[in-house]
Design an enzyme around this catalytic site. Structure first.
Site, mmCIF file in Angstrom:
data_model
loop_
_atom_site.group_PDB
_atom_site.id
_atom_site.type_symbol
_atom_site.label_atom_id
_atom_site.label_comp_id
_atom_site.label_asym_id
_atom_site.label_seq_id
_atom_site.Cartn_x
_atom_site.Cartn_y
_atom_site.Cartn_z
ATOM 1 N N GLN A 78 0.956 -1.168 -0.117
ATOM 2 C CA GLN A 78 -0.114 0.021 0.015
ATOM 3 C C GLN A 78 0.974 1.208 0.059
ATOM 4 O O GLN A 78 1.249 1.746 1.027
ATOM 5 C CB GLN A 78 -0.909 0.041 1.313
ATOM 6 C CG GLN A 78 -1.909 1.055 1.014
ATOM 7 C CD GLN A 78 -3.013 1.005 2.145
ATOM 8 O OE1 GLN A 78 -2.814 0.110 3.114
ATOM 9 N NE2 GLN A 78 -3.834 2.014 2.216
ATOM 10 N N PHE A 79 1.181 1.741 -1.148
ATOM 11 C CA PHE A 79 2.041 2.953 -1.150
ATOM 12 C C PHE A 79 1.502 3.912 -0.716
ATOM 13 O O PHE A 79 2.148 4.998 -0.185
ATOM 14 C CB PHE A 79 2.555 3.229 -2.984
ATOM 15 C CG PHE A 79 1.616 3.837 -3.552
ATOM 16 C CD1 PHE A 79 1.229 5.351 -3.674
ATOM 17 C CD2 PHE A 79 0.437 3.130 -4.318
ATOM 18 C CE1 PHE A 79 0.505 5.678 -4.604
ATOM 19 C CE2 PHE A 79 -0.758 3.834 -4.724
ATOM 20 C CZ PHE A 79 -0.353 5.389 -5.039
ATOM 21 N N THR A 80 0.164 4.281 -0.457
ATOM 22 C CA THR A 80 -0.600 5.295 0.156
ATOM 23 C C THR A 80 -0.152 5.707 1.553
ATOM 24 O O THR A 80 -0.364 6.689 2.082
ATOM 25 C CB THR A 80 -2.049 5.313 -0.007
ATOM 26 O OG1 THR A 80 -2.504 4.209 0.653
ATOM 27 C CG2 THR A 80 -2.493 5.386 -1.418
#
Length: 149
Positions: A78-80
């Site tokens: 989850q790059f967020t």
């Protein structure tokens, strides 16, 4: 590297309506990789996750780890987690590592965590996923390999 660790009774991840990863008691881990991360960051987060004492013992105290209970892990990229919202209203993802470099570190992290001999399921790197999390407690722990929190 950042991780959101949630103690779960069960969790699953699906892509295009098909479940690709599913666990029972254990942790759902959302993983973010920064542009500065190295293998040492991955090792730090792996060791924290498998040794966090967030499961109840016989005295109903959070005193047991995943290793103690032989719990399961669902790890999802989850790059967020590296979204910076300090300025304006649109997150800036400049600190997130992207593309193949991020996938290589994510894959290496999965290899590392599998050496714990626990059941490990994963999402699909870079895919649009639906995640079902049955948080137990709720217990949610934030980890950061740079120890920012």
């Amino acid at each position: 590297m950042r991780a959101v660790v949630q103690r779960v009774t069960s969790s699953s991840v699906s892509v295009d309506g098909e479940i690709i990863g599913k666990i029972n008691e254990g942790v759902n881990v959302l993983i973010g990789i920064s542009k500065d991360d190295t293998l040492e960051d991955l090792k730090y987060i792996k060791d924290k996750i498998i040794n966090l004492r967030i499961f109840h013992d016989e005295n109903d105290k959070m005193n047991l780890s995943l290793l103690d209970i032989q719990g399961e892990i669902l790890a999802i990229s989850q790059f967020t987690l590296y979204g910076d919202c300090r300025k304006g209203r649109r997150p800036n993802f400049m600190d997130a590592k992207g593309g193949n470099e991020a996938k290589e570190l994510y894959d290496e992290f999965i290899k590392m965590i599998k050496t714990s001999n626990l059941k490990v399921e994963t999402g699909e790197f870079g895919a649009h996923m639906k995640v079902e999390i049955n948080n137990d407690g709720p217990v949610t722990i934030l980890l950061d390999s740079k120890r920012n929190f």
